[in-house]
Enzyme design. Structure first.
Site, PDB file in Angstrom:
ATOM      1  N   ASP A  31       0.766  -1.113   0.110  1.00 24.59           N
ATOM      2  CA  ASP A  31      -0.098  -0.048  -0.073  1.00 24.59           C
ATOM      3  C   ASP A  31       0.933   1.297   0.070  1.00 24.59           C
ATOM      4  O   ASP A  31       1.812   1.396   0.851  1.00 24.59           O
ATOM      5  CB  ASP A  31      -0.975   0.044   1.136  1.00 24.59           C
ATOM      6  CG  ASP A  31      -2.098   1.178   1.147  1.00 24.59           C
ATOM      7  OD1 ASP A  31      -3.084   0.495   1.050  1.00 24.59           O
ATOM      8  OD2 ASP A  31      -1.986   2.297   1.057  1.00 24.59           O
ATOM      9  N   ILE A  32       0.596   2.309  -0.903  1.00 29.56           N
ATOM     10  CA  ILE A  32       1.313   3.592  -0.934  1.00 29.56           C
ATOM     11  C   ILE A  32       1.248   4.427   0.416  1.00 29.56           C
ATOM     12  O   ILE A  32       2.137   5.173   0.500  1.00 29.56           O
ATOM     13  CB  ILE A  32       0.821   4.231  -2.099  1.00 29.56           C
ATOM     14  CG1 ILE A  32       1.656   5.127  -2.713  1.00 29.56           C
ATOM     15  CG2 ILE A  32      -0.408   5.049  -1.986  1.00 29.56           C
ATOM     16  CD1 ILE A  32       1.607   5.870  -4.102  1.00 29.56           C
ATOM     17  N   ASN A  87     -13.094  -3.048   2.356  1.00 29.30           N
ATOM     18  CA  ASN A  87     -14.051  -1.815   2.438  1.00 29.30           C
ATOM     19  C   ASN A  87     -14.919  -1.949   1.257  1.00 29.30           C
ATOM     20  O   ASN A  87     -14.618  -2.243   0.113  1.00 29.30           O
ATOM     21  CB  ASN A  87     -13.296  -0.581   2.141  1.00 29.30           C
ATOM     22  CG  ASN A  87     -12.507  -0.325   3.463  1.00 29.30           C
ATOM     23  OD1 ASN A  87     -12.671  -0.526   4.609  1.00 29.30           O
ATOM     24  ND2 ASN A  87     -11.384   0.378   3.416  1.00 29.30           N
ATOM     25  N   GLY A  93     -15.346   3.979   3.382  1.00 26.72           N
ATOM     26  CA  GLY A  93     -14.150   4.432   3.296  1.00 26.72           C
ATOM     27  C   GLY A  93     -13.305   3.768   1.856  1.00 26.72           C
ATOM     28  O   GLY A  93     -12.195   3.860   1.857  1.00 26.72           O
ATOM     29  N   GLN A  94     -14.202   3.168   1.076  1.00 26.59           N
ATOM     30  CA  GLN A  94     -13.635   2.512  -0.026  1.00 26.59           C
ATOM     31  C   GLN A  94     -13.259   3.795  -0.925  1.00 26.59           C
ATOM     32  O   GLN A  94     -14.209   4.510  -1.395  1.00 26.59           O
ATOM     33  CB  GLN A  94     -14.801   1.444  -0.834  1.00 26.59           C
ATOM     34  CG  GLN A  94     -14.019   0.914  -1.948  1.00 26.59           C
ATOM     35  CD  GLN A  94     -14.992   0.084  -2.695  1.00 26.59           C
ATOM     36  OE1 GLN A  94     -16.114  -0.145  -2.312  1.00 26.59           O
ATOM     37  NE2 GLN A  94     -14.399  -0.729  -3.797  1.00 26.59           N
ATOM     38  N   HIS A 100     -10.016  -5.082  -3.233  1.00 31.61           N
ATOM     39  CA  HIS A 100      -9.098  -5.385  -2.871  1.00 31.61           C
ATOM     40  C   HIS A 100      -9.146  -5.892  -1.417  1.00 31.61           C
ATOM     41  O   HIS A 100      -9.975  -5.155  -0.662  1.00 31.61           O
ATOM     42  CB  HIS A 100      -8.030  -4.132  -2.831  1.00 31.61           C
ATOM     43  CG  HIS A 100      -8.917  -2.873  -2.448  1.00 31.61           C
ATOM     44  ND1 HIS A 100      -9.609  -2.253  -3.405  1.00 31.61           N
ATOM     45  CD2 HIS A 100      -8.593  -1.924  -1.376  1.00 31.61           C
ATOM     46  CE1 HIS A 100     -10.159  -1.064  -2.758  1.00 31.61           C
ATOM     47  NE2 HIS A 100      -9.416  -1.044  -1.281  1.00 31.61           N
TER      48      HIS A 100
HETATM   49  P1  5GP Z   1      -9.773   1.636   0.193  1.00 31.76           P
HETATM   50  O1  5GP Z   1      -9.680   2.893   0.868  1.00 31.76           O
HETATM   51  O2  5GP Z   1     -10.286   1.876  -1.231  1.00 31.76           O
HETATM   52  O3  5GP Z   1     -10.042   0.291   0.823  1.00 31.76           O
HETATM   53  O4  5GP Z   1      -8.124   1.223  -0.227  1.00 31.76           O
HETATM   54  C1  5GP Z   1      -7.609   1.832  -1.109  1.00 31.76           C
HETATM   55  C2  5GP Z   1      -6.089   1.695  -0.831  1.00 31.76           C
HETATM   56  O5  5GP Z   1      -5.413   1.980  -1.965  1.00 31.76           O
HETATM   57  C3  5GP Z   1      -5.701   3.013   0.092  1.00 31.76           C
HETATM   58  O6  5GP Z   1      -5.076   2.023   1.213  1.00 31.76           O
HETATM   59  C4  5GP Z   1      -4.606   3.469  -0.754  1.00 31.76           C
HETATM   60  O7  5GP Z   1      -3.465   4.116   0.329  1.00 31.76           O
HETATM   61  C5  5GP Z   1      -3.959   2.731  -1.634  1.00 31.76           C
HETATM   62  N1  5GP Z   1      -3.670   3.227  -2.864  1.00 31.76           N
HETATM   63  C6  5GP Z   1      -4.373   4.230  -3.512  1.00 31.76           C
HETATM   64  N2  5GP Z   1      -3.494   4.654  -4.470  1.00 31.76           N
HETATM   65  C7  5GP Z   1      -2.512   3.790  -4.549  1.00 31.76           C
HETATM   66  C8  5GP Z   1      -1.419   3.645  -5.564  1.00 31.76           C
HETATM   67  O8  5GP Z   1      -1.260   4.201  -6.702  1.00 31.76           O
HETATM   68  N3  5GP Z   1      -0.486   2.736  -5.223  1.00 31.76           N
HETATM   69  C9  5GP Z   1      -0.560   1.794  -4.051  1.00 31.76           C
HETATM   70  N4  5GP Z   1       0.405   0.883  -3.930  1.00 31.76           N
HETATM   71  N5  5GP Z   1      -1.774   1.981  -3.308  1.00 31.76           N
HETATM   72  C10 5GP Z   1      -2.674   3.031  -3.639  1.00 31.76           C
END
Ligand code: 5GP
Ligand code: ZN
Length: 114
Positions: A31-32, A87, A93-94, A100
């Site tokens: 995760d980034i 999520n 929070g998605q 994923h």
């Molecule tokens: P969500 O909030 O949708 O459950 O999670 C999305 C996740 O993707 C977040 O934890 C966010 O930090 C990660 N993320 C978003 N953009 C990128 C990216 O460009 N690269 C990587 N490695 N992770 C990302």
């Protein structure tokens, strides 16, 4: 494959990511913006918007995502305890609408989650 989807772009290699694991159907990458000392994402290569968008034909695939994720957790030193999060929807929070699985570990995980 969704042309505008961030994670489809990562799968295609259009956007770089630090990969932990890849096979024909599944990709895992760090995760980034890590929310724990160890935080990675496991995704199917097939574009599915989220858990609520799964069809019956996706059940085996998401089972593979989970089994691979658990194995990677152990291989990356958090086998003693890790949190799995999917999520679904804005209220949860998605932010990326390609299903994923988060795996987080390396610190105490509190319950209930925020
Ligand atoms: P969500 O909030 O949708 O459950 O999670 C999305 C996740 O993707 C977040 O934890 C966010 O930090 C990660 N993320 C978003 N953009 C990128 C990216 O460009 N690269 C990587 N490695 N992770 C990302
Ligand atoms: Zn996608």
């Amino acid at each position: 494959m969704d042309a505008n989807c961030l994670f489809c772009k990562i799968i295609r290699g259009d956007i770089p990511a630090k990969k932990l694991y890849e096979n024909d159907e599944v990709l895992a990458f760090w995760d980034i913006s890590p929310q724990a000392p160890t935080h990675f994402l496991v995704i199917p290569k097939r574009h599915i918007a989220g858990p609520a968008a799964m069809g019956g034909e996706d059940e085996q695939l998401i089972g593979k995502v989970m089994r691979i994720g658990a194995r990677l957790a152990t291989e990356n030193g958090i086998g003693d305890g890790f949190r799995i999060v999917f999520n679904n929807g804005l209220e949860a929070g998605q932010t990326v609408f390609h299903i994923h699985m988060h795996i987080l570990g390396g610190r105490r995980m509190n319950w209930p989650p925020g």
